[in-house]
Design an enzyme around this catalytic site. Structure first.
Site, short mmCIF file in Angstrom:
data_model
loop_
_atom_site.label_atom_id
_atom_site.label_comp_id
_atom_site.label_asym_id
_atom_site.label_seq_id
_atom_site.Cartn_x
_atom_site.Cartn_y
_atom_site.Cartn_z
N ASN A 29 -12.90 -0.51 5.25
CA ASN A 29 -13.14 -1.36 4.08
C ASN A 29 -12.60 -2.76 4.38
OD1 ASN A 29 -13.74 -2.24 1.49
ND2 ASN A 29 -11.93 -1.33 0.55
N ASN A 77 0.85 -1.19 0.00
CA ASN A 77 0.00 0.00 0.00
C ASN A 77 0.89 1.23 0.00
OD1 ASN A 77 -2.25 1.64 0.23
ND2 ASN A 77 -2.40 1.39 2.45
N ASP A 104 -5.05 -4.58 10.89
CA ASP A 104 -5.32 -3.92 9.61
C ASP A 104 -4.96 -2.44 9.70
OD1 ASP A 104 -5.97 -4.03 6.93
OD2 ASP A 104 -8.09 -3.62 7.24
#
Length: 419
Positions: free
Chosen positions: A279, A96, A306
């Site tokens: 999400n 990411n 996360d």
């Protein structure tokens, strides 16, 4: 350097000292002795805390740091320091970033940047080039450079054949393929769980069906191809059932759940606080109960933070315009320990993820390498911004009650304690 940990309750089912209170003597990075009482004759570095507990080092399998490209969100240096003070001796870092980690040089960049820090960093490389979902990336080369798995972070693979080929190809080198559980055609522009709350609040709904369809497709593909599939951050009761049935068939499928999906529901959205925009979206109490049961039964293999830092410009906007994501390293233990048994938590953050990601097994036993998380499971407190060590402050757990305090870690012959 020699370190003495005094009066520690050991939580490690692989250790002969499980659930026993012992002193632990560590020298040159290895556990030299475990006994009822070890005198501190030579003025060893001493670890002595209230209600001290230890386990094998915690491993978080879904962490984003931003670097390269988004250093304002979190640097690798600060991220690894936060991880250590949050109890983690290892983290798997998502692709990411900008540029995306989709080639061997990018993988090597991450590994070199993390060299010398206490907490170990393991790259999860992109499954497709630039995470666009069009062309498969150089998976074998990236694994040879140190990538432990392959996945496009928060981006589902829409092309069925591409996922099929990835599962087939990765078998040649025992590669682990991630598939994010979301069907974009069904989810559309949904930003909240489709249901009563999304309707009341006027927020576009993202139905649980979008997750179920993607998981069902991936499991059909896995049954056809063989190989190893990991489904990250599931969020619904039906997802647990689908994966349970696949495991009964003998498929090599694993999955994770985030701390926020185990503890928070879409009722939080009534505040329109964008820190609750995640999400997958936060779901319902029914889903939470099923996810917690899935952890206890072993269907869900891994719990993750996360951790996804976002700078203030991406969060201090209207809910519909805000970026999805919450940080979670600092709050994972306190949040999950509030709703699960300690041993269930430890197993899903130590032995299970290490097995799935093929990392060296750890054990609190004499002669073993010291890879240890240090904590107090009973300390209760209110989580505030003062507890946040990350550069970004986008936490979904601000002003939530926590149970469990992290003291620090010992790994790579380094002791890190919270002051």
């Amino acid at each position: 350097m020699t370190t003495l940990i005094k009066s520690a309750t050991i939580i490690d089912t692989s250790s002969p000292y499980h659930n026993q209170q012992k002193d632990i003597l560590i020298s040159d990075g290895f556990i030299q002795k475990i006994a009822d009482n070890i005198p501190n004759k030579k003025e060893y570095q001493l670890v002595k805390e209230e209600n001290l507990h230890v386990s094998c080092g915690w491993f978080d399998t879904s962490v984003s740091f931003g670097e390269p490209g988004y250093e304002e969100r979190e640097t690798i240096k600060n991220g690894l320091q936060v991880a250590a003070k949050s109890g983690f001796t290892a983290v798997a870092v998502n692709a990411n970033s900008n540029p995306v980690i989709d080639n061997k040089s990018a993988v090597e960049f991450l590994i070199n940047k993390a060299n010398g820090f206490t907490t170990n960093l393991y790259p999860i490389a992109a499954l497709t080039q630039q995470s666009k979902g069009e062309e498969m990336a150089e998976l074998y080369d990236m694994q040879q450079s140190g990538a432990i798995a392959f996945g496009d972070y928060k981006k589902p693979i829409a092309n069925d054949n591409l996922m099929k080929i990835a599962l087939l190809y990765a078998q040649n080198f025992d590669g682990l393929v991630f598939s994010f559980p979301k069907n974009n055609s069904i989810a559309g522009e949904g930003i909240a769980n489709e249901g009563i709350n999304s309707t009341k609040l006027g927020l576009k709904g993202n139905p649980a069906l979008a997750e179920h369809i993607q998981i069902a497709r991936d499991l059909f593909l896995l049954e056809y191809t063989g190989g190893k599939l990991h489904i990250p951050t599931i969020s619904t009761a039906k997802s647990v059932d689908l994966i349970k049935e696949a495991k009964k068939k003998g498929l090599q499928v694993s999955c994770s759940v985030s701390a926020h999906h185990l503890t928070l529901t879409d009722d939080e959205l009534h505040s329109f606080d964008s820190n609750y925009k995640t999400n997958p979206p936060l779901r319902t109490k029914t889903d939470i109960k099923a996810l917690q049961k899935g952890v206890k039964s072993g269907v869900i293999d891994i719990i993750t933070s996360d951790h996804n830092p976002m700078d203030i410009e991406l969060k201090k906007v209207e809910f519909s315009q805000a970026k999805s994501g919450t940080i979670g390293l600092e709050s994972l233990f306190g949040a999950v320990n509030s709703v699960l048994d300690l041993e269930d938590f430890i197993e899903t953050i130590t032995s299970k993820p290490r097995t799935i990601f093929r990392l060296e097994e750890a054990s609190i036993s004499e002669g073993k390498k010291a890879d240890i998380s240090i904590f107090n499971p009973d300390d209760e407190y209110l989580f505030t911004k003062e507890h946040i060590l990350s550069t970004s402050k986008n936490s979904a757990f601000i002003n939530k009650k926590m149970k469990g305090k992290v003291y620090g870690v010992f790994v790579n012959n380094q002791l890190i304690l919270n002051s």
